[in-house]
Scaffold this motif. Structure first.
Motif, mmCIF file in Angstrom:
data_model
loop_
_atom_site.group_PDB
_atom_site.id
_atom_site.type_symbol
_atom_site.label_atom_id
_atom_site.label_comp_id
_atom_site.label_asym_id
_atom_site.label_seq_id
_atom_site.Cartn_x
_atom_site.Cartn_y
_atom_site.Cartn_z
ATOM 1 N N LEU A 182 6.569 -3.192 -0.613
ATOM 2 C CA LEU A 182 6.583 -1.992 -1.441
ATOM 3 C C LEU A 182 6.712 -2.317 -2.930
ATOM 4 C CD1 LEU A 182 8.858 0.233 0.820
ATOM 5 C CD2 LEU A 182 6.394 0.510 0.447
ATOM 6 N N LYS A 183 7.412 -3.400 -3.253
ATOM 7 C CA LYS A 183 7.609 -3.769 -4.658
ATOM 8 C C LYS A 183 6.412 -4.530 -5.225
ATOM 9 C CE LYS A 183 12.646 -4.105 -4.311
ATOM 10 N NZ LYS A 183 13.799 -5.045 -4.261
ATOM 11 N N ARG A 184 5.706 -5.259 -4.361
ATOM 12 C CA ARG A 184 4.563 -6.067 -4.810
ATOM 13 C C ARG A 184 3.318 -5.656 -4.021
ATOM 14 N NH1 ARG A 184 7.109 -11.733 -3.510
ATOM 15 N NH2 ARG A 184 4.973 -12.435 -3.886
ATOM 16 N N PRO A 185 2.895 -4.401 -4.165
ATOM 17 C CA PRO A 185 1.852 -3.847 -3.289
ATOM 18 C C PRO A 185 0.481 -4.478 -3.446
ATOM 19 C CG PRO A 185 2.331 -2.336 -5.079
ATOM 20 C CD PRO A 185 3.367 -3.411 -5.138
ATOM 21 N N ARG A 186 0.234 -5.183 -4.543
ATOM 22 C CA ARG A 186 -1.093 -5.766 -4.754
ATOM 23 C C ARG A 186 -1.112 -7.269 -4.508
ATOM 24 N NH1 ARG A 186 -0.806 -1.706 -8.738
ATOM 25 N NH2 ARG A 186 -2.499 -0.188 -8.568
ATOM 26 N N ASP A 187 0.001 -7.822 -4.084
ATOM 27 C CA ASP A 187 0.108 -9.265 -3.897
ATOM 28 C C ASP A 187 -0.205 -9.636 -2.451
ATOM 29 O OD1 ASP A 187 0.707 -11.918 -3.776
ATOM 30 O OD2 ASP A 187 2.652 -11.763 -4.759
ATOM 31 N N PRO A 188 -1.344 -10.276 -2.171
ATOM 32 C CA PRO A 188 -1.696 -10.625 -0.789
ATOM 33 C C PRO A 188 -0.848 -11.759 -0.224
ATOM 34 C CG PRO A 188 -3.293 -11.555 -2.295
ATOM 35 C CD PRO A 188 -2.374 -10.698 -3.123
ATOM 36 N N ASP A 250 -3.612 -9.235 6.004
ATOM 37 C CA ASP A 250 -3.290 -8.381 4.861
ATOM 38 C C ASP A 250 -2.318 -7.279 5.279
ATOM 39 O OD1 ASP A 250 -3.190 -6.833 2.603
ATOM 40 O OD2 ASP A 250 -5.315 -6.312 2.569
ATOM 41 N N ASP A 251 -1.059 -7.410 4.848
ATOM 42 C CA ASP A 251 -0.044 -6.404 5.144
ATOM 43 C C ASP A 251 0.247 -5.503 3.951
ATOM 44 O OD1 ASP A 251 0.526 -6.866 7.817
ATOM 45 O OD2 ASP A 251 2.050 -8.374 7.401
ATOM 46 N N ARG A 252 -0.583 -5.542 2.929
ATOM 47 C CA ARG A 252 -0.336 -4.673 1.781
ATOM 48 C C ARG A 252 -0.326 -3.209 2.230
ATOM 49 N NH1 ARG A 252 -4.532 -4.356 -1.634
ATOM 50 N NH2 ARG A 252 -5.883 -4.952 0.099
ATOM 51 N N PRO A 253 0.551 -2.389 1.632
ATOM 52 C CA PRO A 253 0.541 -0.960 1.979
ATOM 53 C C PRO A 253 -0.835 -0.321 1.833
ATOM 54 C CG PRO A 253 2.499 -1.482 0.718
ATOM 55 C CD PRO A 253 1.653 -2.724 0.705
ATOM 56 N N ALA A 254 -1.655 -0.830 0.898
ATOM 57 C CA ALA A 254 -2.996 -0.279 0.701
ATOM 58 C C ALA A 254 -3.918 -0.559 1.876
ATOM 59 C CB ALA A 254 -3.608 -0.841 -0.581
ATOM 60 N N ASN A 255 -3.547 -1.469 2.760
ATOM 61 C CA ASN A 255 -4.337 -1.734 3.969
ATOM 62 C C ASN A 255 -3.685 -1.077 5.181
ATOM 63 O OD1 ASN A 255 -6.495 -2.921 5.477
ATOM 64 N ND2 ASN A 255 -5.090 -4.521 6.190
ATOM 65 N N GLY A 256 -2.917 -0.034 4.938
ATOM 66 C CA GLY A 256 -2.243 0.628 6.047
ATOM 67 C C GLY A 256 -2.298 2.140 5.951
ATOM 68 N N LEU A 257 -2.096 2.784 7.090
ATOM 69 C CA LEU A 257 -1.976 4.237 7.172
ATOM 70 C C LEU A 257 -0.832 4.563 8.133
ATOM 71 C CD1 LEU A 257 -5.730 5.239 7.739
ATOM 72 C CD2 LEU A 257 -4.421 5.665 5.637
ATOM 73 N N ALA A 258 -0.080 5.594 7.831
ATOM 74 C CA ALA A 258 0.893 6.117 8.788
ATOM 75 C C ALA A 258 0.165 7.138 9.647
ATOM 76 C CB ALA A 258 2.069 6.767 8.071
#
Length: 328
Positions: A182-188, A250-258
């Motif tokens: 959550l703090k580093r959302p763009r860091d793969p 890739d576990d970035r929040p941008a690659n996820g959906l709830a």
């Protein structure tokens, strides 16, 4: 019960932790939990895990989503399927141990004589304050480890102890990993922050990704919008990767959906997708003969529900990959 002396040390709290007041009905509780109710020991394990993870900034144990989640994870690990735990019970009844002090929302009204649901607990209680000496003691990792061992060895059988030790490591690692996501959302390369033993890494990563996504979406399904929480803290949504982790790691929040269970299954099966303008797409296969898709077809064209943080919103390239490779 005689009053507890002031200025207790770790030895004194280890003694108290080993003598919690629990329900000791052998007809109800099996040998796995030493023939007694495990609610209080599990809640105290959750508190120690949150301290390990940096989840406390002051001497206040809040009735948070995190503590409810940890409680459920421990419970599922050792109790039979179908037997649900209720965080409200130990949170309320630990006040009988005297080192656990409930803080009422209304000082004049106080707290009722019995609380059995999380909803009622949140209505009447802000949280719990620990004895100052206990709070100071568990700020030390060495003391936390010792008290954790006391709880596990006193209230659980040898068969149950190893899974509990593993779950504790998973809980702590997943919390830290989710905070990094959550703090580093763009860091793969966030996954490189994992420091738990290799055997636990998949469970740590899965748990951290889930916590990050569910929190980012505030427990609301991105596609249909439902948000349902049970009285014992369970949620209707899970975390779904847009592009599978096996493809990109890739576990970035941008690659996820709830997503709720129905939307999760239909998204993974390619029956629902998301457009470049963040609108729901429905596959024609939903309408094949004998299908009764119900509300699913009505979702088409509706805007999805976003996380509030721009950096956590679905990545357009990931959504494009899903449309090209999964959507039917």
């Amino acid at each position: 019960m005689p009053s507890i002396p002031m200025n207790l040390g770790t030895d004194d709290y280890a003694h108290l932790f080993a003598r919690l007041r629990t329900n000791r009905n052998r007809k109800v509780w099996s040998e796995l939990t030493a023939h007694q109710a495990p609610h209080k020991p599990i809640l105290l394990l959750c508190v120690l895990d949150l301290f390990d993870s940096g989840g406390f900034s002051s001497n206040l144990v809040e009735i948070s989503e995190d503590i409810a989640e940890l409680f459920g994870r421990y419970w599922e690990r050792i109790l039979p399927f179908g037997r649900t735990g209720n965080l409200a019970l130990p949170f309320f009844h630990l006040r009988s141990e005297e080192f656990w002090h409930l803080l009422p929302r209304n000082e004049a009204a106080g707290i009722g004589p019995q609380i059995t649901s999380l909803a009622r607990l949140r209505e009447e209680v802000i949280g719990a304050r620990l004895d100052g000496e206990l709070y100071d003691a568990i700020r030390s990792k060495e003391n936390r480890d010792r008290l954790r061992s006391v709880l596990i060895e006193t209230y659980f059988s040898p068969e149950a102890r190893r899974p509990l030790v593993e779950q504790s490591a998973i809980n702590r690692g997943a919390f830290v990993y989710s905070e990094e996501l959550l703090k580093r959302p763009r860091d793969p390369k966030v996954q490189e922050t994992l420091s738990i033993e290799e055997a636990y890494r998949p469970a740590v990563r899965d748990g951290g990704f889930r916590r990050a996504i569910v929190n980012a979406y505030s427990h609301r399904c991105a596609l249909c919008g439902i948000r349902v929480r049970t009285l014992d803290g369970r949620t209707a949504v899970a975390a779904a990767h847009i592009v599978p982790w096996s493809e990109t790691q890739d576990d970035r929040p941008a690659n996820g959906l709830a997503l709720c269970r129905t939307c999760h299954w239909t998204f993974d099966e390619g029956l629902l997708g998301v457009s470049q303008s963040y609108e729901v797409l429905a596959s024609r296969q939903l309408g094949v003969p004998d299908n009764l898709p119900g509300y699913l077809t009505s979702l088409e064209g509706r805007a999805i529900f976003h996380p509030s943080a721009e950096a956590h919103r679905p990545d357009l390239r990931s959504l494009e990959w899903h449309r090209e490779n999964v959507l039917r």
